[in-house]
Write an enzyme that holds these catalytic residues in place. Structure first.
Site, mmCIF file in Angstrom:
data_model
loop_
_atom_site.group_PDB
_atom_site.id
_atom_site.type_symbol
_atom_site.label_atom_id
_atom_site.label_comp_id
_atom_site.label_asym_id
_atom_site.label_seq_id
_atom_site.Cartn_x
_atom_site.Cartn_y
_atom_site.Cartn_z
ATOM 1 N N CYS A 1 16.162 -53.786 -25.035
ATOM 2 C CA CYS A 1 16.467 -52.560 -25.769
ATOM 3 C C CYS A 1 17.849 -52.586 -26.386
ATOM 4 O O CYS A 1 19.088 -52.623 -25.914
ATOM 5 C CB CYS A 1 16.316 -51.314 -24.556
ATOM 6 N N CYS B 1 23.373 -30.548 -19.701
ATOM 7 C CA CYS B 1 22.729 -31.444 -20.747
ATOM 8 C C CYS B 1 21.483 -30.909 -21.596
ATOM 9 O O CYS B 1 20.623 -31.442 -22.234
ATOM 10 C CB CYS B 1 22.123 -32.637 -20.032
ATOM 11 N N CYS C 1 15.739 -51.078 -34.644
ATOM 12 C CA CYS C 1 15.029 -51.617 -33.531
ATOM 13 C C CYS C 1 13.615 -52.148 -33.861
ATOM 14 O O CYS C 1 12.667 -51.254 -34.511
ATOM 15 C CB CYS C 1 15.033 -50.614 -32.383
ATOM 16 N N PHE D 1 27.442 -29.047 -8.106
ATOM 17 C CA PHE D 1 26.573 -30.075 -8.472
ATOM 18 C C PHE D 1 27.459 -31.316 -8.896
ATOM 19 O O PHE D 1 27.387 -31.978 -10.077
ATOM 20 C CB PHE D 1 25.899 -29.775 -9.960
ATOM 21 N N GLN E 1 26.177 -40.698 -15.312
ATOM 22 C CA GLN E 1 25.951 -40.292 -16.710
ATOM 23 C C GLN E 1 25.496 -41.730 -17.435
ATOM 24 O O GLN E 1 25.663 -42.782 -17.083
ATOM 25 C CB GLN E 1 27.336 -39.863 -17.372
ATOM 26 N N CYS F 1 13.828 -43.614 -28.835
ATOM 27 C CA CYS F 1 14.628 -43.240 -29.983
ATOM 28 C C CYS F 1 13.559 -42.531 -31.003
ATOM 29 O O CYS F 1 12.481 -42.919 -31.335
ATOM 30 C CB CYS F 1 15.328 -44.429 -30.748
#
Length: 419
Positions: free
Chosen positions: A145, A366, A62, A272, A245, A71
């Site tokens: 991106c 997560c 990148c 949830f 997600q 990142c």
């Protein structure tokens, strides 16, 4: 002034760690085995030069990698990266004294991230869109991106056009773009309510930019095409700005694991639940009760369930599970519980589950830290942590998700015999 450091290992945020007489020093961008020059500031140091490079160092792909705060691992070989990310989970569970089989890291990047939030500012008369630099409020302007799906590559240009339309307000904006199967879904944040003239300007902009939907702080201004996401057999139109997600592949991997680990359970509570990434797939073979605090997401789930043939019954309940978790008698009406809380975890709900007798608990998390905390609570209640599956949908970041199976042997009480 620079100091010389020898890097021994990687930390949980991808920093190289060097041990000195003054304690550990964390250096972003440094790899194990390297000798580096860095400018120290307490426990952290800024990398200045790699004197002796690791064989596991590669060139980042990148062009914004050194500046952008997104990142953090593009300089690692894939093998080192996978080992480091799985070790985050291994180390966290070890620290919590939790023993379980831990599967290899599952790559769930797929075609890339399907959602992006760009910050937009007017700087020296020029409109710029991009991300914030690491640990800074400085904007790093980008043209696209490379870790996103192709449909999002043109979003910085669109963000600049939106900012120009709102330019008289001169407010810093955050614009969320979601790539759906019917076009871009856009939600503008930071401007505040707009009058009719401004709203019409944004509607016109949605037409000229061919946006599926445009919203201002979640208030839909124009829906030219219904933006939808496929979840199993179903096609869901999520509320503007609602949680999804990060990648389509990530959602599919998580949902497949959840479905498999629930086994042959016929009554499942999805806690949830969001707008239904697990509930809608589970309902292909089981009745599901979906609980979520965000009413718009539940309404989207309910509409989708009613419009999708071939699903078993899904019921919904709007409930704040942090303040009012499901209690033991409510929980024990189900054969399996799916628990997918936000980053803060589900401590209150885990305590109620720990005291209940449910054969199967499937946890999706997560955050390894809050997962370990909640898992320890379940273990204290007699649940066995059978297996943990690390899932990587936030490639090149320090975030890793886990899906875990907990089981408990449930002994049914015999009714007393009469006579």
């Amino acid at each position: 002034m620079s100091d010389r450091f020898t890097i021994e290992k990687l930390g949980s945020r991808g920093d190289g760690i060097a041990h000195t007489s003054g304690g550990a020093v964390y250096i972003a961008g440094a790899l194990p085995g390297e000798t580096v020059l860095a400018e120290r500031d307490g426990a952290r140091a800024r990398l200045l030069e790699v004197v002796s490079a690791s064989t596991q160092r590669i060139t980042p792909f990148c062009p914004y990698y050194d500046a952008c705060g997104g990142c953090i691992t593009q300089h690692m070989t894939p093998d080192l990266y996978r080992e480091w990310k799985r070790d985050i989970v291994v180390h966290t569970l070890h620290q919590a004294n939790l023993l379980a089989e831990i599967a290899p890291l599952e790559d769930a990047h797929g075609e890339g991230r399907r959602r992006i939030t760009l910050h937009v500012r007017t700087l020296d008369g020029n409109v710029e869109a991009g991300f914030m630099a690491a640990k800074s409020h400085a904007l790093v302007a980008i043209e696209h991106c490379p870790v996103t799906v192709e449909a999002l590559h043109g979003t910085p240009k669109i963000a600049r056009e939106i900012c120009k339309a709102l330019r008289p307000s001169n407010k810093p904006l955050s614009i969320q773009f979601t790539a759906t199967e019917n076009g871009l879904d856009v939600d503008i944040r930071g401007h505040g309510p707009g009058g009719e003239k401004l709203r019409q300007k944004l509607v016109d902009l949605a037409n000229s930019l061919d946006l599926a939907r445009i919203a201002l702080h979640g208030d839909v201004l124009a829906e030219r095409r219904q933006p939808f996401i496929r979840m199993g057999k179903a096609a869901v139109t999520p509320p503007a700005g609602a949680f999804l997600q990060a990648t389509a592949r990530g959602e599919a991997v998580l949902a497949e694991l959840v479905h498999t680990l629930c086994g042959d359970a016929k009554r499942i509570a999805d806690l949830f639940s969001g707008c239904g990434p697990f509930a809608l797939r589970l309902a292909e073979s089981a009745e599901v009760h979906a609980v979520e605090s965000e009413k718009p997401s539940l309404m989207a789930l309910d509409r989708t369930f009613r419009a999708t043939p071939g699903l078993k019954r899904i019921t919904t309940e709007a409930r704040d599970l942090f303040r009012r978790p499901l209690l033991k008698p409510e929980l024990e009406a189900y054969n399996a519980i799916v628990l997918d809380p936000p980053r803060a975890g589900a401590e209150a709900q885990a305590r109620q589950i720990a005291g209940a007798n449910i054969p199967t608990i499937v946890s999706v998390s997560c955050d390894p830290g809050t997962f370990a905390r909640d898992a320890a609570i379940l273990a204290q209640g007699g649940y066995i942590l059978e297996k943990v599956f690390p899932v990587d949908q936030f490639t090149h970041s320090g975030h890793v998700e886990t899906v875990a199976l907990f089981t408990k042997t449930v002994v049914k009480k015999r009714k007393p015999r009469l006579g």
